[in-house]
Design a protein around this motif. Structure first.
Motif, mmCIF file in Angstrom:
data_model
loop_
_atom_site.group_PDB
_atom_site.id
_atom_site.type_symbol
_atom_site.label_atom_id
_atom_site.label_comp_id
_atom_site.label_asym_id
_atom_site.label_seq_id
_atom_site.Cartn_x
_atom_site.Cartn_y
_atom_site.Cartn_z
ATOM 1 N N GLU A 160 -39.854 -11.568 79.661
ATOM 2 C CA GLU A 160 -38.426 -11.443 79.961
ATOM 3 C C GLU A 160 -37.731 -10.352 79.135
ATOM 4 O O GLU A 160 -36.511 -10.203 79.210
ATOM 5 N N PHE A 161 -38.497 -9.579 78.368
ATOM 6 C CA PHE A 161 -37.907 -8.582 77.477
ATOM 7 C C PHE A 161 -36.992 -7.614 78.232
ATOM 8 O O PHE A 161 -35.854 -7.378 77.834
ATOM 9 N N SER A 162 -37.484 -7.037 79.333
ATOM 10 C CA SER A 162 -36.686 -6.036 80.057
ATOM 11 C C SER A 162 -35.401 -6.650 80.612
ATOM 12 O O SER A 162 -34.335 -6.025 80.557
ATOM 13 N N ASN A 163 -35.482 -7.892 81.109
ATOM 14 C CA ASN A 163 -34.280 -8.557 81.655
ATOM 15 C C ASN A 163 -33.248 -8.799 80.560
ATOM 16 O O ASN A 163 -32.045 -8.587 80.767
ATOM 17 N N ILE A 164 -33.732 -9.230 79.371
ATOM 18 C CA ILE A 164 -32.819 -9.525 78.263
ATOM 19 C C ILE A 164 -32.176 -8.232 77.757
ATOM 20 O O ILE A 164 -30.975 -8.192 77.462
ATOM 21 N N VAL A 165 -32.964 -7.150 77.665
ATOM 22 C CA VAL A 165 -32.425 -5.848 77.226
ATOM 23 C C VAL A 165 -31.358 -5.384 78.201
ATOM 24 O O VAL A 165 -30.274 -4.930 77.802
ATOM 25 N N GLN A 166 -31.622 -5.504 79.517
ATOM 26 C CA GLN A 166 -30.642 -5.084 80.529
ATOM 27 C C GLN A 166 -29.370 -5.922 80.451
ATOM 28 O O GLN A 166 -28.257 -5.403 80.549
ATOM 29 N N ALA A 167 -29.563 -7.228 80.218
ATOM 30 C CA ALA A 167 -28.397 -8.120 80.097
ATOM 31 C C ALA A 167 -27.570 -7.757 78.859
ATOM 32 O O ALA A 167 -26.331 -7.740 78.903
ATOM 33 N N PHE A 168 -28.250 -7.420 77.765
ATOM 34 C CA PHE A 168 -27.547 -7.024 76.540
ATOM 35 C C PHE A 168 -26.805 -5.704 76.749
ATOM 36 O O PHE A 168 -25.641 -5.565 76.371
ATOM 37 N N GLU A 169 -27.480 -4.733 77.385
ATOM 38 C CA GLU A 169 -26.869 -3.411 77.572
ATOM 39 C C GLU A 169 -25.700 -3.437 78.553
ATOM 40 O O GLU A 169 -24.802 -2.617 78.462
ATOM 41 N N GLN A 172 -23.716 -8.595 79.226
ATOM 42 C CA GLN A 172 -23.711 -9.958 79.768
ATOM 43 C C GLN A 172 -24.044 -10.964 78.665
ATOM 44 O O GLN A 172 -23.626 -12.119 78.734
ATOM 45 N N ILE A 173 -24.827 -10.516 77.656
ATOM 46 C CA ILE A 173 -25.133 -11.363 76.500
ATOM 47 C C ILE A 173 -24.926 -10.557 75.217
ATOM 48 O O ILE A 173 -24.973 -9.323 75.240
ATOM 49 N N SER A 174 -24.695 -11.273 74.103
ATOM 50 C CA SER A 174 -24.460 -10.596 72.816
ATOM 51 C C SER A 174 -25.797 -10.206 72.164
ATOM 52 O O SER A 174 -26.857 -10.675 72.582
ATOM 53 N N GLU A 175 -25.658 -9.401 71.148
ATOM 54 C CA GLU A 175 -26.843 -9.012 70.380
ATOM 55 C C GLU A 175 -27.531 -10.254 69.809
ATOM 56 O O GLU A 175 -28.756 -10.396 69.865
ATOM 57 N N GLU A 176 -26.714 -11.151 69.277
ATOM 58 C CA GLU A 176 -27.254 -12.379 68.666
ATOM 59 C C GLU A 176 -28.024 -13.219 69.688
ATOM 60 O O GLU A 176 -29.107 -13.728 69.408
ATOM 61 N N ALA A 178 -29.462 -12.113 72.479
ATOM 62 C CA ALA A 178 -30.681 -11.384 72.870
ATOM 63 C C ALA A 178 -31.777 -11.597 71.831
ATOM 64 O O ALA A 178 -32.927 -11.914 72.167
ATOM 65 N N ILE A 179 -31.430 -11.454 70.571
ATOM 66 C CA ILE A 179 -32.398 -11.622 69.482
ATOM 67 C C ILE A 179 -32.922 -13.053 69.447
ATOM 68 O O ILE A 179 -34.125 -13.282 69.269
ATOM 69 N N HIS A 180 -32.009 -14.024 69.651
ATOM 70 C CA HIS A 180 -32.389 -15.438 69.626
ATOM 71 C C HIS A 180 -33.356 -15.759 70.772
ATOM 72 O O HIS A 180 -34.378 -16.434 70.579
ATOM 73 N N GLN A 181 -33.047 -15.258 71.964
ATOM 74 C CA GLN A 181 -33.891 -15.534 73.140
ATOM 75 C C GLN A 181 -35.283 -14.909 72.992
ATOM 76 O O GLN A 181 -36.274 -15.448 73.470
ATOM 77 N N LEU A 182 -35.345 -13.756 72.326
ATOM 78 C CA LEU A 182 -36.632 -13.061 72.168
ATOM 79 C C LEU A 182 -37.392 -13.506 70.919
ATOM 80 O O LEU A 182 -38.545 -13.115 70.723
#
Length: 198
Positions: A160-169, A172-176, A178-182
């Motif tokens: 899910e890395f690419s999806n989370i990066v796209q959501a962060f950029e 849609q989600i915060s840095e915190e 994104a880091i927590h999910q990954l």
């Protein structure tokens, strides 16, 4: 009467110097007169050796267990021997090879024999170093053939890395989040995000 110094070298920090220290015990040297390097003998750019060279004066004596403790580079061993005995006018005694003792015979024959033995032993030390390198090279090649991987294993990123990066950029989600999910550090997140875009 000059001072007597001991010189000890092992190739790495985890190697033991006890055997060389035991060989120097008979000379009752003070601790400050024993110089120890824990590094390769490929050259003479070693902290304790360089300190010893600054200390020695005419008439001093340097004692080493064996010629390969001095170094493993043929040309440099010969050069250092000449520098110590001719320029600094100090003596060297190699315990494992009594012929390599410049205190014994200062006449032409004695010097000739010592120089001859030194050349042979220095060549052997140099060849041994070359053989070690060759054996290491062959060992690595054989290990690679068997599928052994060297160096760090590549990091496997979550699916899910690419999806989370796209959501962060797209914010849609915060840095915190994104880091927590990954489940990775902030530094790793930005490092892999950068690589992801290359």
């Amino acid at each position: 009467m000059g001072k007597t110094y001991g010189y000890i070298r092992v190739s790495s920090k985890d190697q033991n110097i006890a055997r060389q220290l035991a060989a120097l015990e008979q000379f009752h040297l003070k601790k400050r007169c024993i110089f120890v390097d824990k590094m390769s003998g490929k050259d003479f750019n070693r902290p304790s050796y360089l300190r010893l060279m600054k200390k020695i004066r005419e008439g001093d004596l340097i004692i080493i267990k064996s010629i390969d403790r001095l170094g493993r580079n043929y040309d440099e061993i010969i050069e250092q021997w000449r520098y110590i005995t001719k320029e600094r006018k100090a003596d060297i005694r190699v315990l494992d090879m009594p012929l390599l003792d410049t205190t014994l015979s200062k006449d032409i024959l004695g010097t000739f024999i010592a120089d001859l033995v030194l050349q042979v032993l220095s060549f052997c030390a140099h060849e041994e170093r070359s053989n070690i390198k060759q054996r290491q090279k062959e060992g690595i090649a054989a290990a690679r053939k068997r599928g052994v991987q060297f160096g760090r294993r590549p990091i496997v990123l979550p699916d899910e890395f690419s999806n989370i990066v796209q959501a962060f950029e797209s914010k849609q989600i915060s840095e915190e989040e994104a880091i927590h999910q990954l489940c990775m550090s902030r530094t790793s997140f930005y490092k892999y995000k950068k690589a992801f875009h290359q």
